[in-house]
Design a protein around this motif. Structure first.
Motif, PDB file in Angstrom:
ATOM      1  N   LEU A 241      10.072  -7.988   7.336  1.00 49.20           N
ATOM      2  CA  LEU A 241      10.221  -6.692   6.684  1.00 49.20           C
ATOM      3  C   LEU A 241       9.201  -5.684   7.221  1.00 49.20           C
ATOM      4  CD1 LEU A 241      11.718  -5.095   4.502  1.00 49.20           C
ATOM      5  CD2 LEU A 241       9.970  -5.854   2.864  1.00 49.20           C
ATOM      6  N   GLU A 242       8.047  -6.151   7.602  1.00 47.96           N
ATOM      7  CA  GLU A 242       7.025  -5.283   8.167  1.00 47.96           C
ATOM      8  C   GLU A 242       7.556  -4.526   9.384  1.00 47.96           C
ATOM      9  OE1 GLU A 242       2.417  -5.711   9.759  1.00 47.96           O
ATOM     10  OE2 GLU A 242       3.765  -7.443   9.842  1.00 47.96           O
ATOM     11  N   SER A 243       8.275  -5.219  10.264  1.00 53.36           N
ATOM     12  CA  SER A 243       8.840  -4.585  11.452  1.00 53.36           C
ATOM     13  C   SER A 243       9.973  -3.634  11.086  1.00 53.36           C
ATOM     14  CB  SER A 243       9.339  -5.651  12.433  1.00 53.36           C
ATOM     15  OG  SER A 243       9.948  -5.057  13.551  1.00 53.36           O
ATOM     16  N   VAL A 244      10.801  -4.022  10.094  1.00 54.82           N
ATOM     17  CA  VAL A 244      11.921  -3.173   9.660  1.00 54.82           C
ATOM     18  C   VAL A 244      11.391  -1.848   9.112  1.00 54.82           C
ATOM     19  CG1 VAL A 244      13.849  -2.979   8.052  1.00 54.82           C
ATOM     20  CG2 VAL A 244      13.354  -5.172   9.159  1.00 54.82           C
ATOM     21  N   LEU A 245      10.380  -1.910   8.252  1.00 53.98           N
ATOM     22  CA  LEU A 245       9.857  -0.691   7.625  1.00 53.98           C
ATOM     23  C   LEU A 245       9.088   0.166   8.630  1.00 53.98           C
ATOM     24  CD1 LEU A 245       8.759  -2.027   4.125  1.00 53.98           C
ATOM     25  CD2 LEU A 245      10.937  -1.043   4.860  1.00 53.98           C
ATOM     26  N   ARG A 246       8.502  -0.459   9.650  1.00 53.28           N
ATOM     27  CA  ARG A 246       7.845   0.329  10.703  1.00 53.28           C
ATOM     28  C   ARG A 246       8.881   1.160  11.458  1.00 53.28           C
ATOM     29  NH1 ARG A 246       5.338  -3.554  13.836  1.00 53.28           N
ATOM     30  NH2 ARG A 246       3.432  -3.428  12.575  1.00 53.28           N
ATOM     31  N   GLN A 247      10.046   0.556  11.726  1.00 51.09           N
ATOM     32  CA  GLN A 247      11.094   1.314  12.405  1.00 51.09           C
ATOM     33  C   GLN A 247      11.668   2.406  11.506  1.00 51.09           C
ATOM     34  OE1 GLN A 247      13.833  -0.628  15.034  1.00 51.09           O
ATOM     35  NE2 GLN A 247      12.670  -2.545  15.038  1.00 51.09           N
ATOM     36  N   LEU A 248      11.717   2.153  10.186  1.00 50.73           N
ATOM     37  CA  LEU A 248      12.152   3.187   9.246  1.00 50.73           C
ATOM     38  C   LEU A 248      11.184   4.372   9.283  1.00 50.73           C
ATOM     39  CD1 LEU A 248      14.236   3.762   6.867  1.00 50.73           C
ATOM     40  CD2 LEU A 248      12.378   3.019   5.354  1.00 50.73           C
ATOM     41  N   GLU A 249       9.898   4.090   9.308  1.00 48.40           N
ATOM     42  CA  GLU A 249       8.874   5.141   9.420  1.00 48.40           C
ATOM     43  C   GLU A 249       9.074   5.978  10.673  1.00 48.40           C
ATOM     44  OE1 GLU A 249       4.676   3.869   7.428  1.00 48.40           O
ATOM     45  OE2 GLU A 249       5.220   2.812   9.256  1.00 48.40           O
ATOM     46  N   ASN A 250       9.263   5.287  11.795  1.00 46.99           N
ATOM     47  CA  ASN A 250       9.393   5.991  13.074  1.00 46.99           C
ATOM     48  C   ASN A 250      10.653   6.843  13.157  1.00 46.99           C
ATOM     49  OD1 ASN A 250       7.017   4.794  13.907  1.00 46.99           O
ATOM     50  ND2 ASN A 250       8.028   3.162  15.068  1.00 46.99           N
ATOM     51  N   GLN A 251      11.720   6.386  12.494  1.00 42.77           N
ATOM     52  CA  GLN A 251      12.978   7.125  12.545  1.00 42.77           C
ATOM     53  C   GLN A 251      12.941   8.366  11.662  1.00 42.77           C
ATOM     54  OE1 GLN A 251      15.624   6.780  14.551  1.00 42.77           O
ATOM     55  NE2 GLN A 251      16.442   8.619  13.566  1.00 42.77           N
ATOM     56  N   TYR A 252      12.426   8.225  10.438  1.00 45.72           N
ATOM     57  CA  TYR A 252      12.502   9.318   9.468  1.00 45.72           C
ATOM     58  C   TYR A 252      11.182  10.066   9.267  1.00 45.72           C
ATOM     59  CZ  TYR A 252      17.215   7.838   8.282  1.00 45.72           C
ATOM     60  OH  TYR A 252      18.556   7.539   8.334  1.00 45.72           O
ATOM     61  N   HIS A 253      10.129   9.664   9.991  1.00 50.61           N
ATOM     62  CA  HIS A 253       8.827  10.336   9.900  1.00 50.61           C
ATOM     63  C   HIS A 253       8.348  10.399   8.447  1.00 50.61           C
ATOM     64  CE1 HIS A 253       6.066  13.840  11.399  1.00 50.61           C
ATOM     65  NE2 HIS A 253       5.406  12.744  11.042  1.00 50.61           N
ATOM     66  N   ARG A 254       8.401   9.256   7.795  1.00 43.75           N
ATOM     67  CA  ARG A 254       7.913   9.126   6.424  1.00 43.75           C
ATOM     68  C   ARG A 254       6.917   7.970   6.352  1.00 43.75           C
ATOM     69  NH1 ARG A 254      10.985  11.384   2.274  1.00 43.75           N
ATOM     70  NH2 ARG A 254      12.106  13.207   3.087  1.00 43.75           N
ATOM     71  N   GLU A 255       5.843   8.182   5.655  1.00 41.18           N
ATOM     72  CA  GLU A 255       4.888   7.101   5.443  1.00 41.18           C
ATOM     73  C   GLU A 255       5.490   6.104   4.454  1.00 41.18           C
ATOM     74  OE1 GLU A 255       0.267   6.385   3.951  1.00 41.18           O
ATOM     75  OE2 GLU A 255       1.111   8.421   4.078  1.00 41.18           O
ATOM     76  N   VAL A 256       5.325   4.823   4.742  1.00 41.35           N
ATOM     77  CA  VAL A 256       5.889   3.758   3.914  1.00 41.35           C
ATOM     78  C   VAL A 256       4.766   2.877   3.387  1.00 41.35           C
ATOM     79  CG1 VAL A 256       7.340   1.691   3.927  1.00 41.35           C
ATOM     80  CG2 VAL A 256       8.121   3.762   5.087  1.00 41.35           C
ATOM     81  N   ASP A 257       4.877   2.505   2.116  1.00 39.96           N
ATOM     82  CA  ASP A 257       3.886   1.618   1.508  1.00 39.96           C
ATOM     83  C   ASP A 257       4.620   0.490   0.790  1.00 39.96           C
ATOM     84  OD1 ASP A 257       1.444   0.621   0.802  1.00 39.96           O
ATOM     85  OD2 ASP A 257       1.194   1.919  -0.949  1.00 39.96           O
ATOM     86  N   TYR A 258       4.042  -0.709   0.815  1.00 38.08           N
ATOM     87  CA  TYR A 258       4.651  -1.856   0.149  1.00 38.08           C
ATOM     88  C   TYR A 258       3.559  -2.875  -0.150  1.00 38.08           C
ATOM     89  CZ  TYR A 258       4.481  -3.577   4.963  1.00 38.08           C
ATOM     90  OH  TYR A 258       4.059  -3.913   6.233  1.00 38.08           O
ATOM     91  N   PRO A 259       3.728  -3.713  -1.163  1.00 35.43           N
ATOM     92  CA  PRO A 259       2.692  -4.698  -1.507  1.00 35.43           C
ATOM     93  C   PRO A 259       2.621  -5.819  -0.473  1.00 35.43           C
ATOM     94  CG  PRO A 259       4.633  -4.987  -2.884  1.00 35.43           C
ATOM     95  CD  PRO A 259       4.852  -3.733  -2.110  1.00 35.43           C
ATOM     96  N   GLU A 260       1.494  -6.452  -0.413  1.00 32.79           N
ATOM     97  CA  GLU A 260       1.276  -7.539   0.535  1.00 32.79           C
ATOM     98  C   GLU A 260       2.269  -8.676   0.322  1.00 32.79           C
ATOM     99  OE1 GLU A 260      -0.703  -9.240   3.811  1.00 32.79           O
ATOM    100  OE2 GLU A 260      -0.893  -7.238   2.920  1.00 32.79           O
ATOM    101  N   SER A 261       2.731  -8.833  -0.913  1.00 29.54           N
ATOM    102  CA  SER A 261       3.652  -9.933  -1.227  1.00 29.54           C
ATOM    103  C   SER A 261       5.004  -9.787  -0.531  1.00 29.54           C
ATOM    104  CB  SER A 261       3.882 -10.004  -2.742  1.00 29.54           C
ATOM    105  OG  SER A 261       4.413  -8.770  -3.229  1.00 29.54           O
ATOM    106  N   LEU A 262       5.335  -8.557  -0.055  1.00 32.17           N
ATOM    107  CA  LEU A 262       6.611  -8.338   0.630  1.00 32.17           C
ATOM    108  C   LEU A 262       6.507  -8.486   2.146  1.00 32.17           C
ATOM    109  CD1 LEU A 262       8.065  -5.250  -1.304  1.00 32.17           C
ATOM    110  CD2 LEU A 262       8.758  -7.644  -1.478  1.00 32.17           C
ATOM    111  N   LYS A 263       5.314  -8.653   2.645  1.00 34.57           N
ATOM    112  CA  LYS A 263       5.123  -8.685   4.095  1.00 34.57           C
ATOM    113  C   LYS A 263       5.897  -9.827   4.748  1.00 34.57           C
ATOM    114  CE  LYS A 263       1.547  -8.725   7.656  1.00 34.57           C
ATOM    115  NZ  LYS A 263       0.092  -8.780   7.941  1.00 34.57           N
TER     116      LYS A 263
END
Length: 303
Positions: A241-263
């Motif tokens: 999920l870490e890689s998926v959300l990094r690509q979401l950040e790069n596509q939409y130029h939005r900062e993303v935050d999530y708990p360590e338990s989802l990593k």
């Protein structure tokens, strides 16, 4: 007034003049440029510059003096070694400019770019990525990638993609590379791909993929004929999920935050590049997660 920071050309000059050791130069410049410097020095080491025959010159001067006593003896200077050294330095700098990765193309958030190289090969950059290659690329088919790119390589001699996570070498093929912090993934769509990561070596054929993540190596089969992001949709198969959300950040130029338990959560699916809300639902619904947006635009995921 602050003095400007020394650049790579300054370090190269210091190294040529013997004021920097090989180890000191390696610590100051990128690894790929350091290797290029060593190769150039090895080439120059093969050039031999003969010493002038001073005894023969001296006999010639005595002969001319004997012919005309009124003629002043000519003064001789050992200029040849200086000219040879200057020529070597000029050659070194010329080859340096020809072989180092002096051309760079970069993309921003949500952007893509296509580069056609001197040999006819194509590089399609995904968002927040960059590629660098030398002026003499047709003679030395090697480039440097940060981020993600899809390659259509023209047939010819070895074609190498260097990244901070590892390297990929081919002769003529189509493949995709993702090189992010602590994450390295290669997908082969045509031909054969040689992948190097630290001490590991993998050979991929069409339909095969490999990723290196958290000291683990994962391989799988895929049926796609090319990466989904080329068609406006990022696709994943059991991806962290870490890689998926990094690509979401790069596509939409939005900062993303999530708990360590989802990593450590894995995601199989896709999200569109056309609509943020649809993309968020595509990720959250299969994983039964929640997401909210703060007033400043940050996207916060929770269980």
């Amino acid at each position: 007034m602050n003095n400007p920071e020394p650049n790579n050309e300054y370090f190269l000059s210091e190294w040529i003049e013997g004021r920097l050791t090989d180890a000191e130069l390696q610590a100051k410049v990128p690894l790929l440029e350091y290797e290029a410097y060593l190769k150039l020095r090895q080439s120059l080491d093969g050039l031999a510059f003969p010493e002038p025959d001073m005894e023969q010159h001296y006999r010639a001067i005595k002969h001319k003096k004997a012919e005309s006593l009124d003629r002043q003896p000519a003064k001789t200077f050992r200029l040849f070694p200086w000219f040879a050294a200057a020529a070597a330095v000029l050659l070194l700098f010329g080859m340096y400019q020809f072989l180092v990765f002096s051309n760079r193309v970069s993309t921003g958030f949500g952007q893509r770019s296509e580069v056609v190289l001197a040999d006819g090969s194509k590089v399609i950059l995904n968002n927040k990525s960059s590629v660098a290659y030398p002026n003499g690329f047709a003679l030395r088919r090697k480039l440097e990638l940060s981020g993600e790119a899809f390659f259509k390589v023209s047939k010819g001699k070895r074609f190498t993609v260097e990244t901070a996570q590892g390297s990929v070498s081919v002769l003529g093929t189509q493949f995709n590379v993702i090189a992010q912090k602590d994450y390295f993934e290669v997908n082969c769509y045509e031909g054969k791909v040689s992948v190097h990561h630290q001490k590991q070596h993998q050979i991929l054929t069409p339909g095969q993929s490999v990723r290196f993540y958290e000291n683990q190596t994962e391989q799988w089969q895929q049926e796609a004929v090319g990466p989904g992001w080329i068609r406006g949709e990022s696709t994943f198969k059991n991806a962290p999920l870490e890689s998926v959300l990094r690509q979401l950040e790069n596509q939409y130029h939005r900062e993303v935050d999530y708990p360590e338990s989802l990593k450590g959560v894995r995601f199989t699916g896709s999200f569109t590049h056309c609509d943020l809300q649809t993309a968020l639902r595509s990720i959250c619904i299969p994983l039964q997660m929640q997401c909210d947006q703060t007033p400043d635009g940050k996207i916060v995921f929770s269980e």
